[in-house]
Design a protein around this motif. Structure first.
Motif, PDB file in Angstrom:
ATOM      1  N   UNK A 151       0.820  -1.213   0.000  1.00 12.96           N
ATOM      2  CA  UNK A 151       0.000   0.000   0.000  1.00 12.96           C
ATOM      3  C   UNK A 151       0.849   1.256   0.000  1.00 12.96           C
ATOM      4  N   UNK A 152       1.957   1.226   0.726  1.00 13.11           N
ATOM      5  CA  UNK A 152       2.845   2.391   0.789  1.00 13.11           C
ATOM      6  C   UNK A 152       3.370   2.739  -0.604  1.00 13.11           C
ATOM      7  N   UNK A 153       3.854   1.738  -1.348  1.00 14.79           N
ATOM      8  CA  UNK A 153       4.451   2.024  -2.649  1.00 14.79           C
ATOM      9  C   UNK A 153       3.399   2.342  -3.713  1.00 14.79           C
ATOM     10  N   UNK A 154       2.202   1.797  -3.586  1.00 11.57           N
ATOM     11  CA  UNK A 154       1.130   2.199  -4.502  1.00 11.57           C
ATOM     12  C   UNK A 154       0.841   3.678  -4.315  1.00 11.57           C
ATOM     13  N   UNK A 155       0.784   4.117  -3.046  1.00 14.88           N
ATOM     14  CA  UNK A 155       0.531   5.531  -2.778  1.00 14.88           C
ATOM     15  C   UNK A 155       1.668   6.423  -3.207  1.00 14.88           C
ATOM     16  N   UNK A 156       2.902   5.971  -3.067  1.00 11.01           N
ATOM     17  CA  UNK A 156       4.062   6.796  -3.381  1.00 11.01           C
ATOM     18  C   UNK A 156       4.360   6.850  -4.875  1.00 11.01           C
ATOM     19  N   UNK A 157       4.291   5.677  -5.537  1.00  6.14           N
ATOM     20  CA  UNK A 157       4.717   5.591  -6.937  1.00  6.14           C
ATOM     21  C   UNK A 157       3.566   5.534  -7.931  1.00  6.14           C
ATOM     22  N   UNK A 158       2.382   5.102  -7.486  1.00 12.00           N
ATOM     23  CA  UNK A 158       1.276   4.863  -8.413  1.00 12.00           C
ATOM     24  C   UNK A 158       1.208   3.381  -8.772  1.00 12.00           C
ATOM     25  N   UNK A 159       0.018   2.896  -9.075  1.00 10.05           N
ATOM     26  CA  UNK A 159      -0.160   1.467  -9.333  1.00 10.05           C
ATOM     27  C   UNK A 159       0.634   0.979 -10.539  1.00 10.05           C
ATOM     28  N   UNK A 160       0.874   1.870 -11.525  1.00  8.85           N
ATOM     29  CA  UNK A 160       1.591   1.446 -12.723  1.00  8.85           C
ATOM     30  C   UNK A 160       3.076   1.220 -12.468  1.00  8.85           C
ATOM     31  N   UNK A 161       3.560   1.597 -11.283  1.00  6.97           N
ATOM     32  CA  UNK A 161       4.972   1.407 -10.952  1.00  6.97           C
ATOM     33  C   UNK A 161       5.158   0.378  -9.827  1.00  6.97           C
ATOM     34  N   UNK A 162       4.130  -0.412  -9.608  1.00  7.90           N
ATOM     35  CA  UNK A 162       4.206  -1.486  -8.618  1.00  7.90           C
ATOM     36  C   UNK A 162       3.750  -2.776  -9.297  1.00  7.90           C
ATOM     37  N   UNK A 163       4.606  -3.768  -9.296  1.00  8.75           N
ATOM     38  CA  UNK A 163       4.298  -5.056  -9.920  1.00  8.75           C
ATOM     39  C   UNK A 163       4.255  -6.116  -8.828  1.00  8.75           C
ATOM     40  N   UNK A 164       3.144  -6.811  -8.712  1.00 10.05           N
ATOM     41  CA  UNK A 164       2.971  -7.809  -7.659  1.00 10.05           C
ATOM     42  C   UNK A 164       2.983  -9.216  -8.249  1.00 10.05           C
TER      43      UNK A 164
END
Length: 300
Positions: A239-252
């Protein structure tokens, strides 16, 4: 000339909003950015930057020639000031006609994904570098403007969020190194007396994050049968990195059977399969985020 103390913060926020916007909404932060760049205190600098420049002539000179979509490259001027001036004019044009930004990205920064992927590629490769260099230009001309903390879109550091599955963590880390990125693994960083979340914040100067959802814990609603789930710190950092970087910059990536909270239903997971298809998926996500990928290395 003095500047409003929060002007560059507002510019930064507009860029961040543009970077994480969806197709239906990217016009709003784009128009906000253009409006901020036309602030009265910036006009003397802008007039100097755009003096003598012709955006239409620049675009005509770069008329697409390649037969493959996205195969064209812009011939930017050598002079940094002219690049800044032309980008100023581009942002103004995009704000007036947002679809032009999508078309521009499709021609010169094609990602092979949805239209918003091309918009984000333009943001990463044109607008973010512009905002950084624009601030430096103004500061070098006598401004006392505050620092502009833009996201590091071309920073090759990638944060790996992981649980207890050391094998999965090492596979991702070594693969990232192979294709030219620097993996950041939290337990390898100095503690310096920080709490876990403070340590995450201290090492969050990255442009991308990979989250590994592995069945390390068990949990359930009261009275129900426990199910495998990811560790709670993994979901917190997700959740922290989704908020900081945006969903397009987080790969799960999900390895094995993992129960995920309904609050994260909008996040797309990919399977970390034994056939290593996840490697190509990660490379595609990095490419969509604006990074240059050596596909020959990916396929080895």
């Amino acid at each position: 000339m003095s500047h409003s103390p929060d002007l560059f913060d507002k510019i930064n926020n507009a860029v961040l909003d543009l970077q994480s916007a969806q197709y239906q909404s990217y016009d709003r932060p784009l128009k906000t950015l253009s409006h901020l760049l036309r602030s009265p205190e910036l006009l003397p600098y802008n007039e100097q930057l755009v003096y003598g420049l012709d955006l239409d002539a620049f675009l005509a000179k770069n008329e697409p020639r390649a037969s493959m979509v996205g195969g064209d490259k812009l011939a930017w001027p050598v002079e940094p000031e002219k690049v800044l001036g032309l980008t100023l004019l581009l942002i103004e044009r995009f704000a007036e006609k947002p679809h032009d930004m999508a078309s521009f990205g499709h021609t010169y920064y094609y990602t092979g994904r949805k239209i918003i992927g091309d918009v984000r590629a333009v943001t990463s490769q044109v607008i973010i570098p512009f905002a950084r260099d624009y601030k430096a230009y103004i500061m070098s001309h006598g401004s006392s403007a505050p620092a502009l903390a833009l996201p590091s879109s071309h920073n090759n550091k990638v944060f790996i969020v992981h649980g207890h599955d050391g094998e999965a963590r090492e596979k991702v880390a070594r693969y990232l190194e192979k294709i030219g990125f620097a993996p950041i693994i939290l337990h390898e960083q100095a503690n310096r007396g920080l709490t876990v979340i403070e340590k995450v914040e201290a090492n969050s100067d990255v442009g991308f994050a990979v989250v590994l959802l592995t069945p390390d814990d068990e949990g359930c609603k009261k009275g129900e049968t426990p199910e495998p789930r990811a560790r709670q710190n993994v979901l917190l950092e997700l959740g922290y990195f989704i908020g900081k970087l945006g969903r397009d910059r987080v790969c799960a990536f999900q390895r094995g059977t993992v129960n995920t909270p309904s609050d994260f239903a909008g996040v797309v997971w990919s399977a970390m399969d034994e056939s290593n298809g996840w490697k190509q998926e990660l490379a595609r996500e990095l490419s969509a985020a604006g990074y240059t990928i050596d596909w020959n290395t990916v396929m080895k």
